[in-house]
Design a protein around this motif. Structure first.
Motif, PDB file in Angstrom:
ATOM      1  N   UNK A   1       0.797  -1.440  -0.128  1.00  0.00           N
ATOM      2  CA  UNK A   1       0.161   0.167  -0.206  1.00  0.00           C
ATOM      3  C   UNK A   1       0.993   1.328   0.009  1.00  0.00           C
ATOM      4  N   UNK A   2       2.206   1.060   0.066  1.00  0.00           N
ATOM      5  CA  UNK A   2       2.950   2.352  -0.248  1.00  0.00           C
ATOM      6  C   UNK A   2       3.430   2.826   1.078  1.00  0.00           C
ATOM      7  N   UNK A   3       3.354   2.262   2.059  1.00  0.00           N
ATOM      8  CA  UNK A   3       3.927   2.786   3.518  1.00  0.00           C
ATOM      9  C   UNK A   3       2.701   3.347   4.270  1.00  0.00           C
ATOM     10  N   UNK A   4       2.712   3.731   5.379  1.00  0.00           N
ATOM     11  CA  UNK A   4       1.669   4.065   6.412  1.00  0.00           C
ATOM     12  C   UNK A   4       1.052   5.380   5.897  1.00  0.00           C
ATOM     13  N   UNK A   5       2.010   6.398   5.451  1.00  0.00           N
ATOM     14  CA  UNK A   5       1.368   7.654   4.733  1.00  0.00           C
ATOM     15  C   UNK A   5       0.407   7.570   3.585  1.00  0.00           C
ATOM     16  N   UNK A   6       0.825   6.705   2.741  1.00  0.00           N
ATOM     17  CA  UNK A   6      -0.253   6.290   1.589  1.00  0.00           C
ATOM     18  C   UNK A   6      -1.349   5.704   1.998  1.00  0.00           C
ATOM     19  N   UNK A   7      -1.158   4.768   3.178  1.00  0.00           N
ATOM     20  CA  UNK A   7      -2.417   4.017   3.591  1.00  0.00           C
ATOM     21  C   UNK A   7      -3.341   4.916   4.170  1.00  0.00           C
ATOM     22  N   UNK A   8      -2.749   5.724   4.994  1.00  0.00           N
ATOM     23  CA  UNK A   8      -3.428   6.553   5.657  1.00  0.00           C
ATOM     24  C   UNK A   8      -4.240   7.716   4.711  1.00  0.00           C
ATOM     25  N   UNK A   9      -3.477   8.123   3.486  1.00  0.00           N
ATOM     26  CA  UNK A   9      -4.269   9.132   2.631  1.00  0.00           C
ATOM     27  C   UNK A   9      -5.409   8.125   1.975  1.00  0.00           C
ATOM     28  N   UNK A  10      -5.061   6.814   1.693  1.00  0.00           N
ATOM     29  CA  UNK A  10      -6.445   6.055   1.372  1.00  0.00           C
ATOM     30  C   UNK A  10      -7.434   6.054   2.251  1.00  0.00           C
ATOM     31  N   UNK A  11      -7.372   5.852   3.467  1.00  0.00           N
ATOM     32  CA  UNK A  11      -8.110   5.962   4.437  1.00  0.00           C
ATOM     33  C   UNK A  11      -8.902   7.250   4.573  1.00  0.00           C
ATOM     34  N   UNK A  12      -8.238   8.285   4.424  1.00  0.00           N
ATOM     35  CA  UNK A  12      -8.778   9.677   4.305  1.00  0.00           C
ATOM     36  C   UNK A  12      -9.412   9.751   3.128  1.00  0.00           C
ATOM     37  N   UNK A  13      -9.501   9.203   2.008  1.00  0.00           N
ATOM     38  CA  UNK A  13     -10.042   9.460   0.900  1.00  0.00           C
ATOM     39  C   UNK A  13     -11.386   8.506   1.130  1.00  0.00           C
TER      40      UNK A  13
END
Lengths: 651, 137
Positions: free
Chosen positions: A210-222
């Motif tokens: 998922x590209x690291x925790x930051x990318x995952x969190x961005x996905x969650x924010x979306x």
């Protein structure tokens, strides 16, 4: 990469795994030497083996296969799953130490025997056996089916899922039959370590994909910004008066705080099950119980669930291609060896639970039910032989049900944990509350199990089959079946204990009560902590898995305003996730407080002498046994005829 | 007690051993020295775990374990040499293999010398026949 490479690696890993399993079952068989220690490993399983076995069987394949899928589908709306590590160990803290000493005192090696000796209740013996069967055939069978299909798909369908299922069950049957409980202990330690390592590894891979925790969190924010999925970041209130799944709609979704409470109660079901009791009663000593429950179960497994399982599930939540099956497919394309190892580790985890379930269910059927009822003269060797045959039959039934009756298998699987938690009241009666009377314990379990059945698909499908339509569906009022059962169970126990004679216990029960009072009284400093511990436990239950979960919706940020760049999640992760992490950490402190400071699970150095029952003359039972066999055959024939008649009448 | 130790060792190697091997294979296939190095470190961690278990049980490596270890070491050397001859080996592959062999060799010497001392460590390999055996012959 050719399709045969992943298949080749899976085969190589499977061969190594099968060789290791057979090696340890051989070692176990050599240590058993004869049939006498087959059932309980001579009560000499090391504490660390028992701890690993408990942890591995508690997690089994459910969290990696089912738990991650729940998060993928329902996001953070069922935070009860996230607290499973702490919930899994609470019954252990409460019961295991005393259970071990009681087992030593009465010289029993299974929960069913314990209930028979303490309560003199055949109903509880049958209920325990039924729960063990649900674990052996239903709960494990469904996981085996899932993993067989997954292996077949990932292997490019070179080998069918039925053949894979057969091979897995064959190996399972082999090591359980050869080495008994000792083999389950030895092999189970390796299986547990493999499973836990695989979960860590797959979680790391999910983060990488998922590209690291930051990318995952961005996905969650979306996702949180999308009105359709925003509701899945929070619980939908405390309770909803809905008629249940399949009957009614929910406001938002069915994941209420009380639903999480019920789900968490169901997780506790493993440690009140006859499987967990078998592990405890096979251990050499009780000295590792506090450490295993606090540090392995609550801290490590709890951390693994609240971080690892959530990461895997969240990756699938953000992108459905990264759900567990998709993740493993991707891993297989990138590095076939790791994917093969992870898959075999998951199979190992499932086999751990299935093996234990098969042994306990077969032991109950043969040694606890068949022998005393139908053939009292059966010697040890013949008992072991019959139990081995029973293991084979149950394994075969589980295998056949995977292909022939998947819906029934699924219904059975759904029953195992909620039914098992109903056994907590008789366990409380033995270990803590002597005022729980025999009729109260029996009625509590009976009403609890009935409530579970009537709020699960199994019950209302059976009733619907005979023309009785219940007005509710699965889990009415968004209350899980485990919670419905627990409610009626506790209510029955309180009412019936109040109206029955609380001093009318049997000789063995009185001896156990006196033994526990004499040896496990609280020290002065623990007595001071008692109100604090109770308050802390109730507060934790309220906020971590109870109605207080609604505060988790917004305590660490708002989900509805995360569409704007950066969002307003205080710790950069969804508020409910942060809430769960906080309460997991507090949960570890609570477990430590209960296990060590309140002396509920730490070692107590006492010499346990065996209880000596008064000598009684044994009557010749052969006539009665013959009569029972005749009656049983007639009963089976009648029930079969009724089923055929019903099928013919109602279609 | 003996089963306990064996089981612990087995648990350690079934996880760390396989992960180490996996990372080394990953390093070779991706031509990444760092990933290969991670694999070597994991193997070293497995050895450290094994030595700690030995220490707790107050014993050394069992003859079977030594034979298996040396056998695997020889097999990996052989595979590397054959791979080098048969197929093209990149610079990174070469470094990963050299790192693995170097770390294992240095580690073995360090372990033997710290456990038995330099002189006795040599004697572990150079076993003289006892005088009785000589007389019998």
């Amino acid at each position: 990469m050719s399709i045969s490479e992943p298949f080749l690696w899976v085969s190589v890993c499977a061969i190594f795994y099968a060789a290791a399993v057979m090696f340890w079952s051989r070692v176990a068989a050599l240590r058993n030497s004869n049939g006498t220690t087959w059932f309980s490993a001579g009560h000499e399983l090391p504490s660390w083996v028992g701890a690993l076995l408990m942890a591995g069987a508690g997690v089994s394949g459910w969290f990696i296969l089912g738990g991650t899928q729940e998060i993928t589908k329902h996001g953070f709306s069922l935070p009860g799953i996230l607290q499973a590590g702490v919930m899994l160990c609470l019954p252990g803290v409460l019961f295991f130490k005393r259970l071990w000493y009681v087992g030593q005192r009465l010289r029993v090696s299974s929960q069913a025997e314990l209930f028979r000796v303490y309560y003199r209740s055949e109903f509880l013996v049958f209920a325990t056996t039924f729960v063990a069967l649900m674990f052996a055939v239903g709960f494990s069978g469904l996981q085996l089916r899932f993993v067989s299909e997954m292996l077949a798909t990932l292997g490019g369908d070179i080998v069918s899922s039925q053949i894979i299922g057969f091979l897995i069950v064959l190996l399972l049957f082999g090591y359980v039959v050869i080495g008994g409980m000792r083999a389950i202990g030895f092999v189970g330690a390796v299986q547990a370590v493999l499973l836990l390592a695989a979960i860590v590894f797959i979680a790391g891979y999910a983060l990488y994909v998922s590209g690291g925790i930051e990318a995952l969190v961005k996905g969650l924010q979306a996702k949180a910004g999308d009105p359709a999925s925003a509701v899945l970041f929070e619980v939908s209130g405390v309770l909803q008066f809905s008629a249940g799944l399949g009957r009614d709609n929910f406001y938002g979704h069915g994941g209420t705080a009380v639903m999480s409470l019920g789900l968490a109660l169901a997780f506790m079901g493993f440690q009140t099950s006859p499987l967990a009791a078998k592990i405890v009663l096979s251990m050499k000593s009780a000295d590792g119980i506090a450490a295993s429950q606090t540090w392995l179960q609550a801290a490590f497994i709890g951390g693994l669930i609240v971080a690892g399982i959530v990461l895997i599930g969240a990756a699938g939540f953000v992108n459905s291609e990264w759900a567990i099956t998709g993740l493993l497919s991707m891993m297989q394309l990138q590095s076939a060896w790791f994917a093969a190892w992870a898959l075999i580790a998951v199979v190992a985890g499932i086999q751990l639970l299935a093996g234990l379930g098969l042994l306990v269910a077969s032991e109950n059927l043969v040694r606890v039910i068949y022998k005393p009822y139908f053939q009292g003269t059966l010697d040890r060797k013949a008992t072991v032989l019959l139990t081995r045959i029973c293991v084979g039959l149950l394994a075969l039934i589980a295998l056949l049900m995977q292909s022939l009756a998947p819906v029934t298998l699924s219904a059975f699987a759904g029953l195992a944990l909620p039914l098992s938690i109903q056994l907590f009241t008789p366990l409380l009666g033995i270990t803590w509350f002597r005022w729980i009377t025999r009729p109260a314990a029996i009625c509590g379990v009976g009403f609890g199990m009935a409530a579970v059945m009537l709020t699960e698909p199994f019950g209302y499908q059976v009733l619907s089959y005979v023309g009785l339509e219940l007005p509710w569906g699965r889990w009415p009022w968004t209350v899980h079946s485990a919670a419905w059962g627990a409610f009626f169970n506790i209510l029955s126990v309180l009412v019936i204990s109040a109206i029955t004679n609380r001093t009318a216990h049997r000789e063995e029960a009185i001896d156990i009560q006196n033994f526990l009072v004499a040896n496990f009284g609280l020290q002065t400093n623990s007595r001071v902590l008692k109100p604090i511990a109770w308050s802390a436990a109730l507060a934790w239950l309220f906020f971590a898995i109870g109605p207080g979960l609604v505060f988790g919706n917004f305590a660490f940020g708002s989900n509805s305003e995360t569409e704007a760049e950066g969002g307003i999640w205080v710790f950069g992760i969804p508020s409910m996730w942060a809430w769960s992490i906080l309460f997991w950490m507090l949960g570890v402190v609570l477990v430590w407080l209960l296990a060590y400071r309140m002396e509920m699970a730490n070692m107590t150095l006492i010499d346990v002498s065996a209880y000596e029952p008064k000598p009684r003359l044994r009557k010749n039972q052969s006539d009665k046994e013959r009569e029972r066999i005749r009656f049983s055959l007639g009963f089976v024939a009648s029930v079969g005829s009724i089923i055929v008649l019903l099928a013919w009448s109602f279609g | 007690m003996r089963d306990d130790r064996k089981l612990l060792v087995f648990c350690i190697w079934s996880v760390l051993g396989f992960l180490g091997m996996g990372f080394i294979l990953e390093g070779l296939s991706r031509d990444s020295y760092l990933v290969g190095l991670l694999g070597v470190c994991t193997i070293v961690a497995a050895f450290i775990g094994h030595i700690i278990v030995n220490y707790l049980n107050k014993q050394g490596f069992e003859p079977g374990e030594t034979a298996l270890g040396l056998g695997l070491f020889g097999l990996i050397c052989l595979l590397f040499v054959v791979g080098w001859i048969v197929s093209e080996t990149s610079q990174t592959d070469y470094y990963i293999a050299i790192t693995l062999f170097a770390v294992l060799s240095i580690g073995m010497i360090a372990y033997l010398s710290s456990r038995y001392g330099m002189r006795q460590a040599f004697s572990r390999f150079h076993i003289k026949p006892t005088s009785d055996e000589g007389n019998e012959k």
